[in-house]
Design a protein around this motif. Structure first.
Motif, PDB file in Angstrom:
ATOM      1  N   PRO A  68       0.465  -1.075  -0.199  1.00 29.81           N
ATOM      2  CA  PRO A  68      -0.028  -0.245   0.392  1.00 29.81           C
ATOM      3  C   PRO A  68       0.967   1.409   0.187  1.00 29.81           C
ATOM      4  O   PRO A  68       2.090   1.164   0.749  1.00 29.81           O
ATOM      5  CB  PRO A  68      -0.378   0.128   1.211  1.00 29.81           C
ATOM      6  CG  PRO A  68      -0.487  -0.978   1.675  1.00 29.81           C
ATOM      7  CD  PRO A  68       0.667  -2.299   1.001  1.00 29.81           C
ATOM      8  N   SER A 167       4.767  -5.583   5.687  1.00 28.43           N
ATOM      9  CA  SER A 167       3.465  -6.335   4.754  1.00 28.43           C
ATOM     10  C   SER A 167       3.021  -6.916   4.060  1.00 28.43           C
ATOM     11  O   SER A 167       3.265  -6.983   2.717  1.00 28.43           O
ATOM     12  CB  SER A 167       3.765  -4.374   3.592  1.00 28.43           C
ATOM     13  OG  SER A 167       2.987  -4.146   2.915  1.00 28.43           O
ATOM     14  N   THR A 270      -3.800 -10.971   9.358  1.00 29.10           N
ATOM     15  CA  THR A 270      -3.549 -10.256  10.124  1.00 29.10           C
ATOM     16  C   THR A 270      -5.335  -9.538   8.426  1.00 29.10           C
ATOM     17  O   THR A 270      -4.585 -10.082   7.617  1.00 29.10           O
ATOM     18  CB  THR A 270      -3.547  -8.629  10.234  1.00 29.10           C
ATOM     19  OG1 THR A 270      -4.445  -8.124  10.925  1.00 29.10           O
ATOM     20  CG2 THR A 270      -2.503  -8.954   9.159  1.00 29.10           C
ATOM     21  N   ASP A 271      -6.008  -8.317   8.956  1.00 25.65           N
ATOM     22  CA  ASP A 271      -6.354  -8.727   7.407  1.00 25.65           C
ATOM     23  C   ASP A 271      -5.294  -7.081   6.552  1.00 25.65           C
ATOM     24  O   ASP A 271      -4.688  -7.045   7.809  1.00 25.65           O
ATOM     25  CB  ASP A 271      -7.705  -6.704   7.968  1.00 25.65           C
ATOM     26  CG  ASP A 271      -9.003  -8.322   8.470  1.00 25.65           C
ATOM     27  OD1 ASP A 271      -8.469  -8.928   8.006  1.00 25.65           O
ATOM     28  OD2 ASP A 271     -10.151  -7.297   9.004  1.00 25.65           O
ATOM     29  N   ARG A 272      -5.192  -6.706   5.924  1.00 25.82           N
ATOM     30  CA  ARG A 272      -4.069  -6.323   4.978  1.00 25.82           C
ATOM     31  C   ARG A 272      -5.111  -5.047   3.361  1.00 25.82           C
ATOM     32  O   ARG A 272      -5.451  -6.111   3.337  1.00 25.82           O
ATOM     33  CB  ARG A 272      -3.235  -7.157   4.057  1.00 25.82           C
ATOM     34  CG  ARG A 272      -1.755  -6.521   3.753  1.00 25.82           C
ATOM     35  CD  ARG A 272      -1.056  -5.907   4.873  1.00 25.82           C
ATOM     36  NE  ARG A 272       0.024  -6.225   5.724  1.00 25.82           N
ATOM     37  CZ  ARG A 272       0.177  -5.670   7.173  1.00 25.82           C
ATOM     38  NH1 ARG A 272       0.136  -4.355   6.972  1.00 25.82           N
ATOM     39  NH2 ARG A 272       0.427  -6.462   8.142  1.00 25.82           N
ATOM     40  N   ALA A 273      -4.285  -4.381   3.698  1.00 23.70           N
ATOM     41  CA  ALA A 273      -5.000  -3.632   2.183  1.00 23.70           C
ATOM     42  C   ALA A 273      -3.517  -4.067   1.635  1.00 23.70           C
ATOM     43  O   ALA A 273      -2.572  -4.034   1.302  1.00 23.70           O
ATOM     44  CB  ALA A 273      -4.548  -2.370   3.079  1.00 23.70           C
ATOM     45  N   TRP A 274      -4.719  -3.677   0.129  1.00 21.27           N
ATOM     46  CA  TRP A 274      -3.527  -3.687  -1.161  1.00 21.27           C
ATOM     47  C   TRP A 274      -4.127  -2.818  -2.162  1.00 21.27           C
ATOM     48  O   TRP A 274      -4.631  -2.341  -2.355  1.00 21.27           O
ATOM     49  CB  TRP A 274      -4.138  -5.659  -2.029  1.00 21.27           C
ATOM     50  CG  TRP A 274      -4.113  -6.580  -0.952  1.00 21.27           C
ATOM     51  CD1 TRP A 274      -4.171  -6.599   0.280  1.00 21.27           C
ATOM     52  CD2 TRP A 274      -3.223  -7.132  -1.792  1.00 21.27           C
ATOM     53  NE1 TRP A 274      -3.910  -7.856   0.233  1.00 21.27           N
ATOM     54  CE2 TRP A 274      -3.347  -8.591  -0.761  1.00 21.27           C
ATOM     55  CE3 TRP A 274      -2.723  -8.243  -2.704  1.00 21.27           C
ATOM     56  CZ2 TRP A 274      -2.831  -9.889  -0.906  1.00 21.27           C
ATOM     57  CZ3 TRP A 274      -1.939  -9.478  -2.940  1.00 21.27           C
ATOM     58  CH2 TRP A 274      -2.607 -10.443  -2.339  1.00 21.27           C
ATOM     59  N   GLY A 278      -7.903  -2.678  -2.108  1.00 22.90           N
ATOM     60  CA  GLY A 278      -8.329  -1.914  -1.071  1.00 22.90           C
ATOM     61  C   GLY A 278      -7.503  -3.517  -0.402  1.00 22.90           C
ATOM     62  O   GLY A 278      -7.253  -4.064  -0.447  1.00 22.90           O
ATOM     63  N   GLU A 279      -8.660  -2.915   1.030  1.00 27.31           N
ATOM     64  CA  GLU A 279      -8.351  -4.430   1.900  1.00 27.31           C
ATOM     65  C   GLU A 279      -9.671  -5.288   1.878  1.00 27.31           C
ATOM     66  O   GLU A 279     -10.036  -5.878   1.330  1.00 27.31           O
ATOM     67  CB  GLU A 279      -8.835  -3.607   3.735  1.00 27.31           C
ATOM     68  CG  GLU A 279      -8.685  -4.423   4.687  1.00 27.31           C
ATOM     69  CD  GLU A 279      -8.557  -3.564   5.730  1.00 27.31           C
ATOM     70  OE1 GLU A 279      -7.985  -2.939   6.327  1.00 27.31           O
ATOM     71  OE2 GLU A 279      -9.151  -4.125   6.868  1.00 27.31           O
ATOM     72  N   PRO A 281      -9.804  -9.147   3.852  1.00 31.34           N
ATOM     73  CA  PRO A 281      -9.756 -10.126   5.055  1.00 31.34           C
ATOM     74  C   PRO A 281      -8.610 -11.192   4.936  1.00 31.34           C
ATOM     75  O   PRO A 281      -8.998 -11.938   4.047  1.00 31.34           O
ATOM     76  CB  PRO A 281     -11.395 -10.185   5.052  1.00 31.34           C
ATOM     77  CG  PRO A 281     -11.910 -10.123   4.184  1.00 31.34           C
ATOM     78  CD  PRO A 281     -10.647  -9.541   2.943  1.00 31.34           C
ATOM     79  N   ASP A 306      -4.453   8.908   5.821  1.00 35.79           N
ATOM     80  CA  ASP A 306      -4.596   7.833   4.185  1.00 35.79           C
ATOM     81  C   ASP A 306      -3.933   8.394   3.096  1.00 35.79           C
ATOM     82  O   ASP A 306      -4.212   9.928   2.640  1.00 35.79           O
ATOM     83  CB  ASP A 306      -6.036   7.990   4.378  1.00 35.79           C
ATOM     84  CG  ASP A 306      -6.138   6.176   4.958  1.00 35.79           C
ATOM     85  OD1 ASP A 306      -5.344   5.733   5.483  1.00 35.79           O
ATOM     86  OD2 ASP A 306      -7.511   6.106   5.099  1.00 35.79           O
TER      87      ASP A 306
END
Ligand code: SF4
Length: 375
Positions: A68, A167, A270-274, A278-279, A281, A306
């Motif tokens: 990200p 990340s 964990t959840d991660r934004a790409w 976007g995120e 889950p 952000d």
């Protein structure tokens, strides 16, 4: 076969392509997940060799591309702190953040170093006890074991000036995100062989069954990729959806249990934004609390707003196989490898860079489509 040349043998490649043509009766759209596979496909012109009925679309499997923009900004801010040595792989230095890249701040005097392994960063920490050495850890399941090992080793040695900005992302949740998208055209996956070397492929069974898609674990050489395509097309034509392993010389169903153990000791899901997507889950890794002292985000407490992506960059659509790089108005004009607007133009595994370097053009694909329509 034992030698690399045999996986690039032109006559064998031609025969395999001919066999794919023989078994293909209708159009199919396949996604290769990994940027390394995209690179081979574009560089060697495999799409042009295939039956006109087979369309390969490129997936989100380039670690540099999906990190990200906020993480790049965090790495940049960390690198600018006094007494910090920020280390990462070479490609990461060129990825644009919202305002600067790591290379930009290196030029301004920040202590940013290229390393080839997290163990190099560990060695820097040992030899610079008066500095904080931070490794910017990105990548898929493939790089996670070495990063976990470096942290585990630092803990064992009691190294207090070593940390990681983590990340990490995971392949299977990204495949599910692609399939769950209402605009997805993907009917099957070539799964990334090197990630499966670590994880095995049992996790893929549920995805294949849930979405009724064939998944073939595939290697990276031209013959690997064509054999993977053939195995998928055979399944599609027969109405099967199973997980198969083309890359048997490197991948076992259960993967590498020692590597998995080390990763699971240090990290948890964990959840991660790409970037651009976007995120997703449960699609990333973060430190377990037992290793939280090595978390550079906690250690330096950098909080950023952000970040905004370039409004021109359509990388998210490219990474989900919904658009081709040449569909981007900036491609080859305002966005080139020397002056990238988005991450897929930076890394050799990025689809935009591969199309740019190997001259893949819209006209080439349009002529394939019209051939398919006429046949
Ligand atoms: S060509 Fe450049 S701007 Fe366009 S999608 Fe690719 S990286 Fe983004």
């Amino acid at each position: 076969m034992k030698f690399l040349d045999e996986y690039r043998d032109y006559a064998a490649v031609q025969r395999m392509a001919e066999e794919i043509r023989r078994v293909t009766t209708r159009p199919w759209t396949l996604m290769e997940v990994c940027g390394g596979q995209t690179y081979t496909i574009v560089k060697t012109g495999l799409q042009e060799l295939l039956s006109e009925q087979i369309t390969l679309v490129h997936g989100p499997g380039c670690p540099v591309c999906v990190t990200p923009i906020a993480m790049i900004d965090r790495a940049v801010a960390t690198a600018m702190l006094p007494k910090v040595i920020l280390c990462s792989f070479g490609d990461m230095l060129r990825v644009p953040g919202s305002a600067q890249s790591l290379l930009d701040v290196k030029a301004l005097g920040a202590n940013v170093r290229i390393v080839y392994s997290p163990l190099d960063a560990l060695q820097l920490a040992r030899s610079n006890p008066d500095r904080e050495v931070v490794f910017f850890a990105v990548g898929f399941e493939t790089t996670a074991p070495a990063n976990a090992m470096a942290v585990w080793q630092a803990a064992r040695e009691g190294l207090s000036n070593f940390s990681m900005l983590v990340s990490h992302v995971l392949v299977p949740p990204a495949m599910e995100a692609v399939l769950a998208s209402p605009s997805s055209r993907v009917q099957a996956f070539l799964a990334a062989g090197h990630a499966c070397m670590v994880t095995g492929y049992e996790e893929y069974l549920a995805i294949s069954a849930r979405y009724r898609v064939p998944i073939v674990v595939t290697g990276f050489e031209p013959l690997d990729l064509l054999q993977g395509v053939l195995m998928i097309v055979q399944q599609l034509e027969e109405g099967r959806f199973e997980v198969e392993n083309q890359y048997t010389r490197a991948v076992r169903r259960e993967g590498n249990s020692a590597a998995q153990k080390r990763v699971n000791e240090v990290f948890e899901v964990t959840d991660r934004a790409w970037r651009g997507i976007g995120e997703i889950p449960s699609s990333g890794l973060r430190f377990r609390k037992e290793f939280a002292s090595f978390d550079a985000e906690l250690r330096f407490g950098i909080v950023l707003d952000d970040a905004e992506e370039s409004s021109e960059c359509i990388a998210g659509l490219v990474l989900q196989g919904l658009q081709r790089p040449y569909d981007c108005p900036a491609f080859g004009r305002r966005c080139t490898p020397d002056s990238p607007l988005g991450a897929p133009m930076v890394s050799s595994e990025g689809a935009c860079a591969a199309y740019f370097h190997f001259g893949r053009r819209k006209e080439d694909d349009e002529s394939l489509v019209s051939l398919a329509a006429a046949s």
